[in-house]
Scaffold this motif. Sequence first.
Motif, mmCIF file in Angstrom:
data_model
loop_
_atom_site.group_PDB
_atom_site.id
_atom_site.type_symbol
_atom_site.label_atom_id
_atom_site.label_comp_id
_atom_site.label_asym_id
_atom_site.label_seq_id
_atom_site.Cartn_x
_atom_site.Cartn_y
_atom_site.Cartn_z
ATOM 1 N N LEU A 151 0.695 -1.383 -0.114
ATOM 2 C CA LEU A 151 0.087 0.247 -0.183
ATOM 3 C C LEU A 151 0.513 1.436 0.114
ATOM 4 N N PRO A 152 0.259 2.395 -1.040
ATOM 5 C CA PRO A 152 1.530 3.468 -0.962
ATOM 6 C C PRO A 152 1.344 3.598 0.452
ATOM 7 N N ALA A 153 0.573 4.080 0.787
ATOM 8 C CA ALA A 153 0.404 4.952 2.536
ATOM 9 C C ALA A 153 1.317 4.293 3.448
ATOM 10 N N VAL A 154 1.250 3.352 3.120
ATOM 11 C CA VAL A 154 2.508 2.357 4.468
ATOM 12 C C VAL A 154 4.076 2.181 3.577
ATOM 13 N N GLN A 155 4.533 2.373 3.103
ATOM 14 C CA GLN A 155 5.411 2.418 1.881
ATOM 15 C C GLN A 155 5.830 3.699 2.424
ATOM 16 N N GLY A 156 5.032 5.087 1.862
ATOM 17 C CA GLY A 156 4.871 6.644 2.506
ATOM 18 C C GLY A 156 6.113 6.527 4.183
ATOM 19 N N MET A 157 4.904 6.003 4.635
ATOM 20 C CA MET A 157 5.276 5.564 5.882
ATOM 21 C C MET A 157 6.397 4.832 6.900
ATOM 22 N N LEU A 158 7.172 4.317 5.724
ATOM 23 C CA LEU A 158 8.281 3.343 6.269
ATOM 24 C C LEU A 158 9.468 4.523 5.216
ATOM 25 N N ARG A 159 9.201 5.402 4.758
ATOM 26 C CA ARG A 159 9.870 6.499 4.120
ATOM 27 C C ARG A 159 10.300 7.217 5.119
ATOM 28 N N GLY A 160 8.938 7.626 5.819
ATOM 29 C CA GLY A 160 9.084 8.819 6.787
ATOM 30 C C GLY A 160 10.240 7.707 8.145
ATOM 31 N N ILE A 161 9.990 7.246 8.506
ATOM 32 C CA ILE A 161 10.771 6.323 10.072
ATOM 33 C C ILE A 161 11.903 6.507 8.961
ATOM 34 N N ALA A 162 12.639 5.984 7.558
ATOM 35 C CA ALA A 162 13.687 5.700 7.061
ATOM 36 C C ALA A 162 14.509 6.755 7.942
ATOM 37 N N ALA A 163 14.079 7.797 6.835
ATOM 38 C CA ALA A 163 14.098 9.488 6.812
ATOM 39 C C ALA A 163 14.933 9.540 7.859
ATOM 40 N N VAL A 164 14.282 9.826 9.027
ATOM 41 C CA VAL A 164 14.306 9.960 10.610
ATOM 42 C C VAL A 164 15.166 8.603 11.265
ATOM 43 N N GLY A 165 15.476 7.476 10.544
ATOM 44 C CA GLY A 165 16.375 6.505 10.702
ATOM 45 C C GLY A 165 17.697 6.846 10.752
ATOM 46 N N VAL A 176 4.276 9.852 10.642
ATOM 47 C CA VAL A 176 3.027 9.900 10.109
ATOM 48 C C VAL A 176 3.315 11.109 9.061
ATOM 49 N N VAL A 177 4.347 11.530 8.833
ATOM 50 C CA VAL A 177 4.944 12.673 8.042
ATOM 51 C C VAL A 177 4.681 11.777 6.798
ATOM 52 N N GLY A 178 5.744 11.173 6.866
ATOM 53 C CA GLY A 178 5.474 10.055 5.481
ATOM 54 C C GLY A 178 3.671 9.693 5.555
ATOM 55 N N LEU A 179 3.416 9.248 6.135
ATOM 56 C CA LEU A 179 1.877 8.675 5.853
ATOM 57 C C LEU A 179 1.383 9.616 5.170
ATOM 58 N N SER A 180 1.534 11.087 5.005
ATOM 59 C CA SER A 180 0.597 11.939 4.444
ATOM 60 C C SER A 180 1.150 11.761 2.522
ATOM 61 N N GLY A 181 2.008 11.031 2.311
ATOM 62 C CA GLY A 181 2.275 10.714 1.452
ATOM 63 C C GLY A 181 3.942 11.994 0.499
ATOM 64 N N TRP A 182 4.407 12.840 1.406
ATOM 65 C CA TRP A 182 5.042 13.705 0.943
ATOM 66 C C TRP A 182 6.241 13.485 0.748
ATOM 67 N N ILE A 183 6.947 11.905 0.956
ATOM 68 C CA ILE A 183 8.366 11.721 1.295
ATOM 69 C C ILE A 183 8.669 10.779 -0.521
#
Lengths: 187, 172
Positions: free
Chosen positions: A112-126, B165-172
Motif C-alpha cells: 500500500l502506498p500509505a504504508v510505503q510512505g510511512m516506512l520511508r518517513g521512518i527511514a528518513a528519521v532513522g 506520520v509525515v511519511g503517511l501523508s505521502g510527501w516523501i
Amino acid sequence: MSDKARESQSRPDLRALFLGFSSVGLSGFGGVLPFARRMLVEERQWMSADEFNTQLGLCQFLPGPNVINLAVIVGKRYQGLAGAIAAPVGLLAGPFLVVLMLALLYDAYGSLPAVQGMLRGIAAVGCGLLFAMAWRMVLAIKDKPAFLPFTVLVVAAIAWLRWPMPLVMLGGLLLSGGIAYWKLGRK
Amino acid sequence: MIVVQLFLEFALLSFVAFGGATALLPEMHRVVVDNHHWMNDATFTHLYAIAQGAPGPNVLVVTLIGWHVAGLAGALAATVAMCLPMSVAIYLLIDRWEGFAGARWQKAISLGVAPLAVGLIFSGATLIAQAAAFGWAAWLIVAATVLVALKTKLHPLWLIALGGVVGLSGWI
C-alpha cells in the motif's frame, strides 16, 4: 556488608535473568542500552555503575550486538552456562516475536502506498539518527589528527568503493591498531 | 540451500560487526541486495524502517531480512548467526579477558577500532539515503532529525513516530 553477602542477596536465578532481560528488550525503543543500564544498575542492582561501565566498554570493543554480549556476561556471572543462555534469549525472544508480527503485517499491507510512505518517513528519521550518532562518535575520537583519516578511509572504501567489509575492517584494524600501539609505546 | 547460505553470510559478518548491527548495514545491503538479489533497494529500506520502529536491539533488522528471504527458518537462522558466534566467544574468553584489562595491545585495539566504527555508522547512514533514493523532502527530515538529536534530549521514538506520520501523508 561483605561482597559475598551482597551477592547472595541480589543473586538472580534463571527466571529472574530471563524476565529481567525480557523487560529490557521489550521496552528498548531506538537503542536498548539505556534500558539495560536502568534494569541492571538501578532497579535490580545486579551490577554497580562502575562494573556496568567496565563491562560495557568491553562489549563495545568487541564485535557483535553490544547488549547481547552484555547479557551473556551477566548471565554467565550469576548462573553459568544456563544463565548465559537465559539472559540473551530473554532479551531477544519478545522483540523477535514483535518483529515477526510486523513482518506479517508488512507482507500483507507493505504494497500500500500509505504504508510505503510511512516506512520511508521512518527511514528518513532513522538515517538522521545515524548521522547524528556518527557525528557524536567523531567528537569522541581521541587524537583526531592521527585517527580521523581512518574514518574517512572506511567511508570511502565501504560507502563509495563498496569493498567487502571484512577485508576493509581487517586492513583498517591492522593499520589503525598498529598506529595506536606505536603511539601508546611512545608515551 | 538458502537458509544455510543466509546463516553463513551473517555469521561471517558478526565477526566484523564493530559498532553493532547498525555498522553492518552497508555490508548487509551488499550481500542481500547486490550479491544475492534476495530483495531490492526499496524492500531493504522498508525492513530497516520496520526495525527502527520496533522495540528491541537494533540487531533485529537481520531477523526481518532473514524472514523476507526464507520465512521463519530464515528469521531464526539470520538472528542466531548474528548473535551466537560472538556470544560463544565472549562466554569462553571473558574470564581471561578481564585479566588483560589495561594491557597495551588491548588499549591499542580499543583506540584503533573507534575511528573505523564511526566510518561504518556514517556509511550506514549514507547507504540508507542512497537505497531509499531520498528526495528533497526526505533530506529535510534527515537534516531536522540530526539537529534535534544533537541539540535536544528528545527521545528518538517521538522523532520516529513523527517521521512515520509525515511519511503517511505521502510527501516523501
